[in-house]
Scaffold this active site. Structure first.
Site, PDB file in Angstrom:
ATOM      1  N   ASN A  67       0.502 -10.741 -10.897  1.00  0.00           N
ATOM      2  CA  ASN A  67       1.040  -9.389 -10.711  1.00  0.00           C
ATOM      3  C   ASN A  67       2.433  -9.388 -11.348  1.00  0.00           C
ATOM      4  OD1 ASN A  67       2.034  -6.961  -9.849  1.00  0.00           O
ATOM      5  ND2 ASN A  67       1.568  -7.291  -7.677  1.00  0.00           N
ATOM      6  N   ARG A 107      -3.104  -7.832 -12.620  1.00  0.00           N
ATOM      7  CA  ARG A 107      -3.027  -6.487 -12.052  1.00  0.00           C
ATOM      8  C   ARG A 107      -2.406  -5.581 -13.111  1.00  0.00           C
ATOM      9  NH1 ARG A 107       1.587  -4.073  -8.321  1.00  0.00           N
ATOM     10  NH2 ARG A 107       0.584  -2.122  -7.815  1.00  0.00           N
ATOM     11  N   GLU A 122      -4.943  -7.999  -2.328  1.00  0.00           N
ATOM     12  CA  GLU A 122      -5.257  -7.560  -3.689  1.00  0.00           C
ATOM     13  C   GLU A 122      -5.531  -8.752  -4.614  1.00  0.00           C
ATOM     14  OE1 GLU A 122      -1.685  -5.396  -2.765  1.00  0.00           O
ATOM     15  OE2 GLU A 122      -2.295  -3.833  -4.154  1.00  0.00           O
ATOM     16  N   ARG A 165      11.057   6.491  -2.522  1.00  0.00           N
ATOM     17  CA  ARG A 165      10.460   7.633  -3.235  1.00  0.00           C
ATOM     18  C   ARG A 165      10.284   8.822  -2.299  1.00  0.00           C
ATOM     19  NH1 ARG A 165       5.558   4.260  -5.702  1.00  0.00           N
ATOM     20  NH2 ARG A 165       6.816   2.411  -5.413  1.00  0.00           N
ATOM     21  N   HIS A 187      -2.284   2.656   3.124  1.00  0.00           N
ATOM     22  CA  HIS A 187      -1.537   1.521   2.564  1.00  0.00           C
ATOM     23  C   HIS A 187      -0.070   1.926   2.588  1.00  0.00           C
ATOM     24  CE1 HIS A 187      -0.856  -1.761  -0.539  1.00  0.00           C
ATOM     25  NE2 HIS A 187       0.275  -1.068  -0.584  1.00  0.00           N
ATOM     26  N   HIS A 240      -2.629   1.817  -5.929  1.00  0.00           N
ATOM     27  CA  HIS A 240      -3.007   0.908  -4.837  1.00  0.00           C
ATOM     28  C   HIS A 240      -4.529   0.821  -4.675  1.00  0.00           C
ATOM     29  CE1 HIS A 240       1.032   2.100  -2.750  1.00  0.00           C
ATOM     30  NE2 HIS A 240       1.207   0.980  -3.432  1.00  0.00           N
TER      31      HIS A 240
HETATM   32  P1  ADP Z   1       5.327  -3.359  -1.751  1.00  0.00           P
HETATM   33  O1  ADP Z   1       5.032  -1.898  -1.807  1.00  0.00           O
HETATM   34  O2  ADP Z   1       6.585  -3.747  -2.443  1.00  0.00           O
HETATM   35  O3  ADP Z   1       4.133  -4.254  -2.055  1.00  0.00           O
HETATM   36  P2  ADP Z   1       5.022  -4.318   0.974  1.00  0.00           P
HETATM   37  O4  ADP Z   1       3.648  -3.869   1.243  1.00  0.00           O
HETATM   38  O5  ADP Z   1       5.280  -5.789   0.880  1.00  0.00           O
HETATM   39  O6  ADP Z   1       5.678  -3.587  -0.239  1.00  0.00           O
HETATM   40  O7  ADP Z   1       5.963  -3.717   2.119  1.00  0.00           O
HETATM   41  C1  ADP Z   1       7.318  -3.996   2.165  1.00  0.00           C
HETATM   42  C2  ADP Z   1       7.940  -3.187   3.274  1.00  0.00           C
HETATM   43  O8  ADP Z   1       7.308  -3.496   4.510  1.00  0.00           O
HETATM   44  C3  ADP Z   1       9.407  -3.503   3.516  1.00  0.00           C
HETATM   45  O9  ADP Z   1      10.250  -2.722   2.692  1.00  0.00           O
HETATM   46  C4  ADP Z   1       9.577  -3.124   4.968  1.00  0.00           C
HETATM   47  O10 ADP Z   1       9.968  -1.757   5.048  1.00  0.00           O
HETATM   48  C5  ADP Z   1       8.201  -3.205   5.563  1.00  0.00           C
HETATM   49  N1  ADP Z   1       8.078  -4.234   6.612  1.00  0.00           N
HETATM   50  C6  ADP Z   1       7.813  -5.555   6.478  1.00  0.00           C
HETATM   51  N2  ADP Z   1       7.797  -6.151   7.694  1.00  0.00           N
HETATM   52  C7  ADP Z   1       8.048  -5.187   8.612  1.00  0.00           C
HETATM   53  C8  ADP Z   1       8.167  -5.149  10.054  1.00  0.00           C
HETATM   54  N3  ADP Z   1       8.035  -6.234  10.786  1.00  0.00           N
HETATM   55  N4  ADP Z   1       8.434  -3.966  10.629  1.00  0.00           N
HETATM   56  C9  ADP Z   1       8.587  -2.856   9.892  1.00  0.00           C
HETATM   57  N5  ADP Z   1       8.477  -2.810   8.556  1.00  0.00           N
HETATM   58  C10 ADP Z   1       8.229  -3.965   7.928  1.00  0.00           C
END
Ligand code: ADP
Length: 394
Positions: A8, A90, A382, A240, A207, A179
């Site tokens: 990715n 990806r 993914e 966003r 998601h 996604h």
């Molecule tokens: P991306 O879209 O970059 O793939 P992810 O799916 O990894 O992102 O999600 C990242 C986000 O998940 C972080 O910015 C944070 O807001 C949120 N996150 C991760 N762990 C927690 C948690 N324990 N509680 C709340 N939000 C969380």
């Protein structure tokens, strides 16, 4: 038995995961961050909790890939490069051209680059990753897995915008979504938890990570999704805006002196949770600030939940009822307060969940046995879909 790597590539990063196939066993994984900047960070995780990390300048994706391959040998994860027989990349935008994962020929690589208008930050980076692997491992099976492919089943009624036809016909202005690999994976997993053939199911997949999208999945196919022409549309996200009235653009150009590109940047990078809270794009920090009485953080949280609830509500209507809602990705998988706020707003639909189970780390069925709609928390994967698609095309 063979080894397949899922890649990715972002504009300044390269995430990877090495699988033993067909066992689907993760042998090693890692990330190269800050590519093209100074003090790039190169991390490999392998074995039982072993970690290798080095910080040094890594100029471009090709150097990152070379380092990765060399390191896999130095760390004795591989004996030689030939053990890797497939690589899956990806790719964010596949437009109307790519309806499924595809072997990467020179022509396909050019088509991916030509689609950069639809994902200007992502497709050129994805193409650099592809080029780097092609140069260093020219013989291996190379497959592109598109984020948009799962959404190519959407009917015109969902993907067309009600604007003059020629905007679509001449300029391909339509909804593509994103996604897709994640929505596909979790909807398949949800069907298993429902104990039904996916063809017999109606599922709403949420998601919700740093970027977020919600999809209506009917019979295993995407029939509508919240992201649009680009990943800016739909629900409110970390940075966003999600959906806004397009007439804000000429209005704000007139009032602020920003040009269209600068405004677009503000909607992509300075909006969402970050824009409203003025604290962070990270849901953990928003919840903490809200609990400490910060009003802007509270508003940011409530708006975020409101947008998610509205899309789930829409998709109940689009699907004319649903068997299950799935929460996945960073916020969806990890944030119990977020899930509670969303689900409490949906009780009219007959949704009920086990409050004691709604805690950090919970995976599986969250709904009670009486709930009319099942609620699942399913970690997305993914990379596994990418590795499986490489196997299929070998
Ligand atoms: P991306 O879209 O970059 O793939 P992810 O799916 O990894 O992102 O999600 C990242 C986000 O998940 C972080 O910015 C944070 O807001 C949120 N996150 C991760 N762990 C927690 C948690 N324990 N509680 C709340 N939000 C969380």
């Amino acid at each position: 038995m063979s080894k397949t790597i899922a890649i990715n590539a972002g504009s300044s990063s390269l995430k990877w995961q090495l699988y033993l196939m067909p066992q689907e066993e993760v042998i090693a994984k890692g990330i190269v961050e800050r590519i093209g900047l100074n003090d790039s960070i190169f991390t490999v995780k392998y074995g039982e909790d072993q970690k290798f990390e080095v910080i040094q300048d890594i100029e471009n994706h090709e150097i990152a890939v070379q380092m990765l391959l060399d390191q896999l040998i130095s760390l004795s994860i591989l004996e030689n490069y030939e053990e890797i027989t497939g690589v899956g990349h990806r790719v964010v935008a596949g437009g109307e051209l790519f309806k499924e994962s595809t072997l990467i020929t020179d022509e396909v690589l050019k088509q991916i680059e030509d689609l950069s208008d639809l994902a200007p930050l992502h497709n050129p980076a994805n193409a650099s990753g592809i080029r780097a692997f092609k140069k260093l491992l020219p013989e291996i099976t190379s497959v592109a897995v598109f984020d948009t492919a799962f959404h190519t089943t959407m009917p015109a009624v969902a993907y067309r915008y009600p604007v003059p036809n020629e905007f679509y016909e001449k300029y391909a202005a339509r909804k593509y979504g994103a996604h897709g690999t994640s929505h596909y994976y979790v909807s398949q997993e949800a069907a298993k938890l429902l104990g039904k053939d996916v063809k017999e199911t109606k599922i709403i997949t949420a998601h919700i990570g740093n970027g977020g999208s919600i999809t209506a999945v009917h019979g295993g196919e995407s029939v509508d999704t919240s992201m649009g022409f680009t990943p800016l549309a739909g629900v409110m996200m970390g940075t966003r805006s999600g959906d806004i009235d397009p007439s804000l653009i000429p209005y704000l150009v007139g009032k602020t002196g920003l040009d269209v590109a600068q405004l677009n940047d503000a909607f992509n990078k300075q909006s969402g949770l970050a824009g409203i809270s003025e604290i962070s794009s990270d849901m953990r920090e928003i919840i903490e600030a809200k609990e400490n009485g910060n009003k802007k953080a509270e508003l940011a949280f409530d708006m975020y939940v409101n947008r998610v609830v509205k899309y789930i509500g829409q998709y109940f209507a689009v699907l004319n009822g649903a068997d299950a809602i799935v929460f996945t990705a960073g916020v969806g998988e990890n944030s119990a307060p977020f899930r509670a706020a969303v689900l409490d707003q949906l009780s009219w639909f007959g949704i009920d969940y086990v409050k004691e189970n709604n805690v950090f780390g919970f995976m599986g069925e969250l709904s009670t046995s009486e709930s009319k709609v099942k609620v699942f928390v399913i970690p997305t994967d993914e990379e596994l879909v990418i590795a499986r698609d490489v196997e299929k095309l070998k």
